[in-house]
Design an enzyme around this catalytic site. Structure first.
Site, short mmCIF file in Angstrom:
data_model
loop_
_atom_site.label_atom_id
_atom_site.label_comp_id
_atom_site.label_asym_id
_atom_site.label_seq_id
_atom_site.Cartn_x
_atom_site.Cartn_y
_atom_site.Cartn_z
N HIS A 36 5.52 7.05 6.49
CA HIS A 36 5.21 6.49 5.18
C HIS A 36 4.74 7.61 4.25
CE1 HIS A 36 1.44 6.52 7.48
NE2 HIS A 36 0.89 6.82 6.31
N THR B 247 -6.23 6.90 7.94
CA THR B 247 -6.73 7.15 6.59
C THR B 247 -6.91 5.87 5.79
OG1 THR B 247 -4.50 7.47 5.69
CG2 THR B 247 -5.64 9.42 6.57
N THR B 248 -6.73 4.73 6.43
CA THR B 248 -6.92 3.43 5.78
C THR B 248 -7.62 2.50 6.77
OG1 THR B 248 -4.73 2.75 6.51
CG2 THR B 248 -4.90 3.64 4.30
N HIS C 26 2.33 8.97 0.68
CA HIS C 26 1.19 8.83 -0.21
C HIS C 26 1.47 9.65 -1.46
CE1 HIS C 26 -1.43 6.94 2.87
NE2 HIS C 26 -0.75 7.70 3.70
N HIS D 227 3.57 11.10 6.19
CA HIS D 227 2.97 10.93 7.52
C HIS D 227 4.01 10.36 8.47
CE1 HIS D 227 -1.37 10.61 5.74
NE2 HIS D 227 -0.92 11.85 5.77
N HIS E 244 0.81 -1.21 0.00
CA HIS E 244 0.00 0.00 0.00
C HIS E 244 0.85 1.27 0.00
CE1 HIS E 244 -3.57 -2.37 0.65
NE2 HIS E 244 -3.02 -2.95 1.70
#
Length: 372
Positions: free
Chosen positions: A112, A221-222, A114, A139, A87
């Site tokens: 991580h 957010t996941t 995005h 993040h 992801h």
């Protein structure tokens, strides 16, 4: 923290948490964003993240002090672990890193990224400001180490997590700090691959201004979207080069190495969620937080330079004018001093002539009277 780190990182890769029923999920498709709430009920909650920050509707809170990264620069010789969880790309952080400036002490767990897919109208960041997205978002995840024993417990509890959100934009210059991550992405191209990378200064990834930010209560957010996160979204963006973003968007796969079909890992960001009853607080006023475009900054710099040059010319003109009039004054004084003796001589001569003339007149009168 070391004893629970492997377990936590299995649960906590990029805020992508493994649900109890081990339901797989994706950003699009059969178990995409629109279907998350069916499999993970909290994803349909009223305090979800990310959100769009409408700056005119934020509330200034003077009690929001600058955040204080603790130990971010003390990386020592212990390497970091970078891995692809299908992801995102995740970097494990050592337990001596923590975050001050919040009501509790939060210990670092991981960070991580995005990003989008490079399309003409593509986004990339999860949070947006006034409807505008950035090209990517970083993040940095922490758990409340004062209230809870580890991240796996904290993630399910109120105020259990604190996440820093850093919006990333592109420019011409390379950001050497982000190369500490991007240069190693090719070693974890497929899901479940891990590699040790040299430790580096994590604070160098953050904006220079840690005092201007937005704060609100939100969620992961996941999936499973636990609503336990204190979010801090920095107002200042961080810049990387277009080449660095391109590597981020094209190097990783969401598929495993043994999978017959390779799937690029792209557009791994969630759409913004309704704010509902929540208030977004700002640590700065609208005036102090006004962001200028590069063109405005350039115009201001040029204007200041022109103003300084103009002021220097005016000052020099005034100085020269003052010096000129001072010189004239000195010249006049000198000339007057030179003319003064001449005037006195003229006066003396005039007096002599007057006396001589009067004497001649007296003689003439005497002569006229003496004649018979």
């Amino acid at each position: 923290m070391d004893s629970v780190a492997p377990f936590v990182l299995f649960l906590l890769p990029g805020l992508q948490w493994a649900a109890a029923e081990d339901t797989s999920w994706t950003y699009t498709g059969m178990v995409g964003q629109s279907e998350w709430s069916e499999h993970f009920p909290e994803c349909g909650g009223s305090s979800q993240s990310p959100v769009d920050v409408v700056t005119s509707q934020t509330k200034y809170d003077p009690d929001l002090s600058p955040l204080t990264p603790l130990g971010y620069s003390q990386h020592g010789n212990r390497p970091f672990t970078l891995y692809n969880n299908g992801h995102t790309a995740v970097i494990e952080l050592p337990d001596w890193m923590s975050l001050g400036g919040l009501p509790w002490l939060f210990s670092a767990v991981q960070m991580h990224l995005h990003w989008g897919s490079g399309g003409p109208s593509s986004g990339g960041s999860e949070h947006t400001i006034n409807g505008q997205s950035a090209e990517a978002e970083l993040h940095v995840v922490h758990f409340n180490s004062e209230l809870y024993p580890n991240a796996s417990v904290a993630m399910t509890q109120r105020n259990g997590l604190a996440v820093l959100g850093i919006l990333i934009v592109t420019g011409e210059e390379t950001n050497p700090s982000f190369n500490n991550i991007i240069n190693y992405l090719s070693r974890v191209r497929h899901a479940d691959q891990k590699v040790l990378i040299p430790a580096f200064d994590v604070q160098s990834l953050l904006p220079t201004d840690l005092g201007r930010y937005y704060r609100y209560n939100g969620s992961l957010t996941t999936p499973p979207c636990y609503q336990t996160v204190i979010w801090t979204l920095f107002h200042e963006r961080v810049q990387i080069s277009k080449a660095q973003l391109l590597k981020m968007e094209t190097l990783l796969y969401s598929s495993r190495a043994e999978d017959p079909d390779r799937m690029l890992l792209q557009d791994n960001y969630r759409a913004t969620q309704p704010l509902n009853h929540r208030v977004i607080f700002a640590s700065f006023t609208a005036e102090s937080g006004k962001e200028l475009s590069s063109g405005e900054v350039t115009a201001i710099v040029i204007g200041i330079m022109c103003g300084c040059v103009g002021l220097a010319v005016i000052v020099r003109f005034i100085i020269k004018t003052v010096r000129f009039f001072a010189y004239l004054r000195r010249e006049r004084v000198a000339v007057n001093r030179m003319k003064q003796p001449e005037k006195e001589n003229e006066k003396q001569q005039e007096m002599v002539l007057n006396c001589t003339g009067q004497a001649e007149k007296l003689e003439e009168r005497s002569s006229a009277q003496s004649e018979p």
